[in-house]
Write a protein that holds these residues in place. Structure first.
Motif, PDB file in Angstrom:
ATOM      1  N   PRO A  57      34.597  43.425  48.621  1.00  0.00           N
ATOM      2  CA  PRO A  57      35.797  44.114  48.475  1.00  0.00           C
ATOM      3  C   PRO A  57      36.885  43.365  47.792  1.00  0.00           C
ATOM      4  N   TRP A  58      37.982  43.996  47.328  1.00  0.00           N
ATOM      5  CA  TRP A  58      39.189  43.292  46.387  1.00  0.00           C
ATOM      6  C   TRP A  58      40.449  43.995  47.056  1.00  0.00           C
ATOM      7  N   ASP A  59      41.534  43.355  46.544  1.00  0.00           N
ATOM      8  CA  ASP A  59      42.971  43.813  47.049  1.00  0.00           C
ATOM      9  C   ASP A  59      43.613  43.398  45.819  1.00  0.00           C
ATOM     10  N   VAL A  60      44.968  43.742  45.494  1.00  0.00           N
ATOM     11  CA  VAL A  60      45.684  43.546  44.483  1.00  0.00           C
ATOM     12  C   VAL A  60      46.005  42.089  44.068  1.00  0.00           C
ATOM     13  N   ASN A  61      45.653  41.134  45.112  1.00  0.00           N
ATOM     14  CA  ASN A  61      45.632  39.700  44.760  1.00  0.00           C
ATOM     15  C   ASN A  61      44.499  38.916  44.618  1.00  0.00           C
ATOM     16  N   ASP A  62      43.368  39.806  44.712  1.00  0.00           N
ATOM     17  CA  ASP A  62      41.891  39.275  44.422  1.00  0.00           C
ATOM     18  C   ASP A  62      41.063  40.181  44.097  1.00  0.00           C
ATOM     19  N   TYR A  63      40.871  40.120  42.824  1.00  0.00           N
ATOM     20  CA  TYR A  63      40.434  41.388  42.076  1.00  0.00           C
ATOM     21  C   TYR A  63      39.571  40.782  40.830  1.00  0.00           C
ATOM     22  N   PRO A  64      38.585  41.459  40.353  1.00  0.00           N
ATOM     23  CA  PRO A  64      37.708  40.944  39.434  1.00  0.00           C
ATOM     24  C   PRO A  64      38.393  40.755  37.931  1.00  0.00           C
ATOM     25  N   ASN A  65      38.221  39.671  37.240  1.00  0.00           N
ATOM     26  CA  ASN A  65      38.977  39.272  36.068  1.00  0.00           C
ATOM     27  C   ASN A  65      39.104  40.481  34.997  1.00  0.00           C
ATOM     28  N   SER A  66      38.103  41.264  34.928  1.00  0.00           N
ATOM     29  CA  SER A  66      38.299  42.545  33.989  1.00  0.00           C
ATOM     30  C   SER A  66      39.412  43.421  34.193  1.00  0.00           C
ATOM     31  N   LEU A  67      40.090  43.102  35.158  1.00  0.00           N
ATOM     32  CA  LEU A  67      41.367  44.156  35.594  1.00  0.00           C
ATOM     33  C   LEU A  67      42.647  43.394  35.427  1.00  0.00           C
ATOM     34  N   LYS A  68      42.506  42.127  35.010  1.00  0.00           N
ATOM     35  CA  LYS A  68      43.601  41.423  35.213  1.00  0.00           C
ATOM     36  C   LYS A  68      44.948  41.721  33.892  1.00  0.00           C
ATOM     37  N   ASN A  69      44.443  42.501  33.008  1.00  0.00           N
ATOM     38  CA  ASN A  69      45.386  43.020  31.922  1.00  0.00           C
ATOM     39  C   ASN A  69      45.581  44.334  32.098  1.00  0.00           C
ATOM     40  N   PHE A  70      45.277  44.860  33.198  1.00  0.00           N
ATOM     41  CA  PHE A  70      45.485  46.334  33.404  1.00  0.00           C
ATOM     42  C   PHE A  70      46.746  46.800  34.100  1.00  0.00           C
ATOM     43  N   ASP A  71      47.269  47.864  33.609  1.00  0.00           N
ATOM     44  CA  ASP A  71      48.756  48.160  34.053  1.00  0.00           C
ATOM     45  C   ASP A  71      48.439  48.406  35.603  1.00  0.00           C
ATOM     46  N   PRO A  72      49.459  47.763  36.477  1.00  0.00           N
ATOM     47  CA  PRO A  72      49.399  47.865  38.063  1.00  0.00           C
ATOM     48  C   PRO A  72      48.895  48.919  38.541  1.00  0.00           C
ATOM     49  N   LEU A  73      49.375  50.132  38.069  1.00  0.00           N
ATOM     50  CA  LEU A  73      49.038  51.282  38.679  1.00  0.00           C
ATOM     51  C   LEU A  73      47.427  51.779  38.589  1.00  0.00           C
ATOM     52  N   LEU A  74      46.900  51.449  37.308  1.00  0.00           N
ATOM     53  CA  LEU A  74      45.465  51.561  37.050  1.00  0.00           C
ATOM     54  C   LEU A  74      44.792  50.441  37.812  1.00  0.00           C
TER      55      LEU A  74
END
Length: 144
Positions: free
Chosen positions: A2-19
Motif C-alpha cells: 500500500p501507499w500514502d501521500v509520502n510514499d507512492y510509485p514514481n509514476s505518480l510523482k508529477n501528478f497534480d496532488p488531487l489526482l
C-alpha cells in the motif's frame, strides 16, 4: 504494498496532488482486493483520471478536504473480484444501451448511447487489465 501521500510509485510523482491522492486511494483498494502492484497502478491511474474529469467542483473540494489515504486504511473487499481481471471485456446491446461489462461480472462497468463510445471504453478497460475486447452486434451475434 500500500501507499500514502509520502510514499507512492514514481509514476505518480508529477501528478497534480488531487489526482495523486485519488490514485493512491483507488490503488490501495485494489491491492486490498488482491490485485498485484503492477496491475493496480495503471487501473488506479485510469480510474482516477476518469473521476477527476467527471467530478464536479464540489466533489473535488470535498475529496481534497478528506483525510489523506494511509497505508493502514481498511477497504471493502466484498465487491471486487480479482478472478475477473483476466476476463475479456464485452460490448453488447441491452435495454436501449450499449453495455460495457467484464465477462462473468455481476454488473456493467458503463453504459452508452453510442456503440463507438462503448467500444472505446471497453478498449481502455481491457488495456488496463491486459485482457481483450469482445464486441457484439445489436442482434446479439458476435462482431468480427
Amino acid at each position: 504494498m500500500p501507499w500514502d501521500v509520502n510514499d507512492y510509485p514514481n509514476s505518480l510523482k508529477n501528478f497534480d496532488p488531487l489526482l495523486r491522492k485519488k490514485t493512491i486511494e483507488i490503488a490501495n483498494a485494489l491491492l486490498a482486493n488482491g490485485y498485484e502492484d503492477d496491475r493496480a497502478i495503471p487501473i488506479a491511474i485510469s480510474q482516477a483520471k476518469e473521476w477527476l474529469k467527471d467530478a464536479s467542483k464540489e466533489e473535488k473540494e470535498n475529496f481534497d478536504k478528506k483525510r489523506k489515504p494511509k497505508k493502514s486504511d481498511q477497504h471493502d473487499t466484498s465487491s471486487a473480484n480479482p478472478k475477473l481481471l483476466d476476463n475479456a471485456v464485452e460490448v453488447f446491446y441491452e435495454e436501449n444501451h450499449w453495455v460495457v461489462k467484464t465477462k462473468e461480472a455481476k454488473r456493467a462497468s458503463d453504459t452508452f448511447d453510442k456503440k463507438t463510445a462503448a467500444i472505446d471504453r471497453a478498449h481502455e478497460i481491457a488495456a488496463n487489465k491486459e485482457s481483450n475486447v469482445i464486441i457484439y452486434k445489436k442482434d446479439g451475434s458476435r462482431q468480427n
